[in-house]
Scaffold this motif. Sequence first.
Motif, PDB file in Angstrom:
ATOM      1  N   ALA A  71     102.748  47.454  70.567  1.00 52.61           N
ATOM      2  CA  ALA A  71     102.844  45.995  70.580  1.00 52.61           C
ATOM      3  C   ALA A  71     103.048  45.481  72.007  1.00 52.61           C
ATOM      4  N   ALA A  72     103.912  46.145  72.766  1.00 56.79           N
ATOM      5  CA  ALA A  72     104.130  45.738  74.158  1.00 56.79           C
ATOM      6  C   ALA A  72     102.855  45.917  74.979  1.00 56.79           C
ATOM      7  N   ASP A  73     102.141  47.013  74.759  1.00 56.83           N
ATOM      8  CA  ASP A  73     100.879  47.240  75.474  1.00 56.83           C
ATOM      9  C   ASP A  73      99.860  46.160  75.124  1.00 56.83           C
ATOM     10  N   MET A  74      99.809  45.766  73.849  1.00 57.18           N
ATOM     11  CA  MET A  74      98.885  44.718  73.432  1.00 57.18           C
ATOM     12  C   MET A  74      99.167  43.412  74.158  1.00 57.18           C
ATOM     13  N   ILE A  75     100.445  43.026  74.229  1.00 59.62           N
ATOM     14  CA  ILE A  75     100.808  41.785  74.912  1.00 59.62           C
ATOM     15  C   ILE A  75     100.439  41.874  76.391  1.00 59.62           C
ATOM     16  N   ARG A  76     100.730  42.996  77.003  1.00 59.70           N
ATOM     17  CA  ARG A  76     100.431  43.171  78.433  1.00 59.70           C
ATOM     18  C   ARG A  76      98.923  43.075  78.693  1.00 59.70           C
ATOM     19  N   GLU A  77      98.137  43.744  77.858  1.00 57.90           N
ATOM     20  CA  GLU A  77      96.692  43.779  78.087  1.00 57.90           C
ATOM     21  C   GLU A  77      96.028  42.437  77.792  1.00 57.90           C
ATOM     22  N   ARG A  78      96.466  41.747  76.737  1.00 58.88           N
ATOM     23  CA  ARG A  78      95.840  40.474  76.362  1.00 58.88           C
ATOM     24  C   ARG A  78      96.306  39.306  77.204  1.00 58.88           C
ATOM     25  N   HIS A  79      97.619  39.312  77.547  1.00 59.82           N
ATOM     26  CA  HIS A  79      98.203  38.109  78.128  1.00 59.82           C
ATOM     27  C   HIS A  79      98.892  38.337  79.466  1.00 59.82           C
ATOM     28  N   GLY A  80      99.126  39.558  79.844  1.00 59.29           N
ATOM     29  CA  GLY A  80      99.798  39.842  81.099  1.00 59.29           C
ATOM     30  C   GLY A  80     101.311  39.808  81.032  1.00 59.29           C
ATOM     31  N   GLY A  81     101.870  39.217  79.989  1.00 60.87           N
ATOM     32  CA  GLY A  81     103.320  39.143  79.852  1.00 60.87           C
ATOM     33  C   GLY A  81     103.704  38.261  78.681  1.00 60.87           C
ATOM     34  N   LEU A  82     105.007  38.134  78.458  1.00 64.50           N
ATOM     35  CA  LEU A  82     105.543  37.430  77.298  1.00 64.50           C
ATOM     36  C   LEU A  82     106.538  36.376  77.742  1.00 64.50           C
ATOM     37  N   ASP A  83     106.515  35.221  77.069  1.00 55.92           N
ATOM     38  CA  ASP A  83     107.415  34.126  77.427  1.00 55.92           C
ATOM     39  C   ASP A  83     108.627  34.009  76.495  1.00 55.92           C
ATOM     40  N   VAL A  84     108.430  34.290  75.218  1.00 57.06           N
ATOM     41  CA  VAL A  84     109.526  34.198  74.246  1.00 57.06           C
ATOM     42  C   VAL A  84     109.460  35.407  73.325  1.00 57.06           C
ATOM     43  N   LEU A  85     110.562  36.123  73.221  1.00 58.06           N
ATOM     44  CA  LEU A  85     110.683  37.224  72.268  1.00 58.06           C
ATOM     45  C   LEU A  85     111.942  37.002  71.451  1.00 58.06           C
ATOM     46  N   ILE A  86     111.787  36.973  70.129  1.00 60.45           N
ATOM     47  CA  ILE A  86     112.943  36.893  69.236  1.00 60.45           C
ATOM     48  C   ILE A  86     112.971  38.160  68.403  1.00 60.45           C
ATOM     49  N   SER A  87     113.949  39.010  68.702  1.00 63.23           N
ATOM     50  CA  SER A  87     114.110  40.285  68.009  1.00 63.23           C
ATOM     51  C   SER A  87     114.933  40.035  66.750  1.00 63.23           C
ATOM     52  N   ASN A  88     114.237  39.886  65.642  1.00 58.80           N
ATOM     53  CA  ASN A  88     114.858  39.406  64.407  1.00 58.80           C
ATOM     54  C   ASN A  88     114.834  40.430  63.276  1.00 58.80           C
ATOM     55  N   ALA A  89     113.990  41.451  63.370  1.00 59.65           N
ATOM     56  CA  ALA A  89     113.852  42.417  62.274  1.00 59.65           C
ATOM     57  C   ALA A  89     115.192  43.071  61.960  1.00 59.65           C
ATOM     58  N   ALA A  90     115.494  43.191  60.665  1.00 60.59           N
ATOM     59  CA  ALA A  90     116.787  43.744  60.260  1.00 60.59           C
ATOM     60  C   ALA A  90     116.668  44.411  58.899  1.00 60.59           C
ATOM     61  N   ALA A  91     117.436  45.461  58.720  1.00 65.33           N
ATOM     62  CA  ALA A  91     117.532  46.120  57.416  1.00 65.33           C
ATOM     63  C   ALA A  91     118.631  45.455  56.600  1.00 65.33           C
ATOM     64  N   ARG A  92     118.549  45.618  55.309  1.00 62.51           N
ATOM     65  CA  ARG A  92     119.560  45.067  54.413  1.00 62.51           C
ATOM     66  C   ARG A  92     120.555  46.147  54.002  1.00 62.51           C
ATOM     67  N   ILE A  93     121.755  45.692  53.635  1.00 58.83           N
ATOM     68  CA  ILE A  93     122.763  46.588  53.076  1.00 58.83           C
ATOM     69  C   ILE A  93     122.764  46.407  51.564  1.00 58.83           C
ATOM     70  N   SER A  94     122.810  47.510  50.857  1.00 62.14           N
ATOM     71  CA  SER A  94     122.870  47.469  49.396  1.00 62.14           C
ATOM     72  C   SER A  94     124.308  47.662  48.930  1.00 62.14           C
ATOM     73  N   ARG A  95     124.742  46.836  47.988  1.00 64.25           N
ATOM     74  CA  ARG A  95     126.065  47.007  47.392  1.00 64.25           C
ATOM     75  C   ARG A  95     126.121  48.252  46.521  1.00 64.25           C
ATOM     76  N   GLU A  96     124.982  48.687  46.047  1.00 61.66           N
ATOM     77  CA  GLU A  96     124.950  49.790  45.093  1.00 61.66           C
ATOM     78  C   GLU A  96     125.061  51.159  45.773  1.00 61.66           C
ATOM     79  N   LEU A  97     124.761  51.241  47.057  1.00 63.91           N
ATOM     80  CA  LEU A  97     124.780  52.521  47.757  1.00 63.91           C
ATOM     81  C   LEU A  97     126.029  52.648  48.626  1.00 63.91           C
ATOM     82  N   PRO A  98     126.645  53.821  48.672  1.00 66.33           N
ATOM     83  CA  PRO A  98     127.780  54.006  49.582  1.00 66.33           C
ATOM     84  C   PRO A  98     127.311  53.946  51.027  1.00 66.33           C
ATOM     85  N   PRO A  99     128.191  53.533  51.946  1.00 68.36           N
ATOM     86  CA  PRO A  99     127.791  53.415  53.350  1.00 68.36           C
ATOM     87  C   PRO A  99     127.151  54.677  53.918  1.00 68.36           C
TER      88      PRO A  99
END
Length: 277
Positions: A71-99
């Motif tokens: 993904a970083a290579d794609m941005i570099r090759e297409r656009h030369g750089g990035l202006d805004v990055l929001i790192s939002n991806a997250a896993a969920r915690i399940s109440r049913e599974l022990p930590p």
Amino acid sequence: MAVALVTGGNQGLGLALVRALCRELGPEAQVYLTARDPARGEQAVELLRAEGLAPRLHPLDVTVEASVAAAADMIRERHGGLDVLISNAAARISRELPPAEQVAEFVDTNNHGTYRMLHHFLPILNEHARLLVVASSFGSRRHLPRPLWSAFDTDRMSLEDVENVMDEYVRLVQKGEAEARGWPSWINIPSKVGQVASARVAARMMERDRPRHDVYVGAVCPGLVDTDASRPWFDDMSSAQSPDEAARDVLWLATRPAGSTPPAGELVQHRRVLSFG
């Protein structure tokens, strides 16, 4: 032409952030909605296109090093750089599974995923770029016993040091020894502290290496958001924001003009800095 990218963009807050960036940056901007599942990503893109917006889809799994690098290579090759990055991806915690049964996957997504994004995208940030790590108010050391504060001494740590702390935490949880060492029973708290720590370290790196480029790196807490991930953990959701409402303050921080951002590396909630402790 601004270039922006949001991880975990196919649902919830991530989708709302892509929508808000498309509207704020205008039709000439290139806004990338990234998703681990390409089919779900395509559905999200089609939803936004039906609203008259024009995001671009790029598959991205933050748990896979090669995927983040590509993904970083794609941005570099297409656009030369990035202006805004929001790192939002997250896993969920399940109440049913022990930590012990879910901590490794949780940390791999939320913490090591944050590290992978920082490692590959920091070098391609344009001047005046904004990079935000979506965390929460639990990301303050105040939620840890004071003897553990030194584990997150961000004035001295490298990004790899934060990774090592989180790996040791996973090991202790899996062995059933974490609570005896003072760690909270809810695995979300150490994970969020680790995410904010990584943002603080990355901000220090950018101030050291690119002091005149006005590259802002920080963490942001959107507040309580009414999503599938939040509902199982809060009995009263009456004060929760919709994803689009929560996106407003995140967008405010992601698009602040030069010289008007809060202190780099800090955790910001509702446009106010929260103490790291």
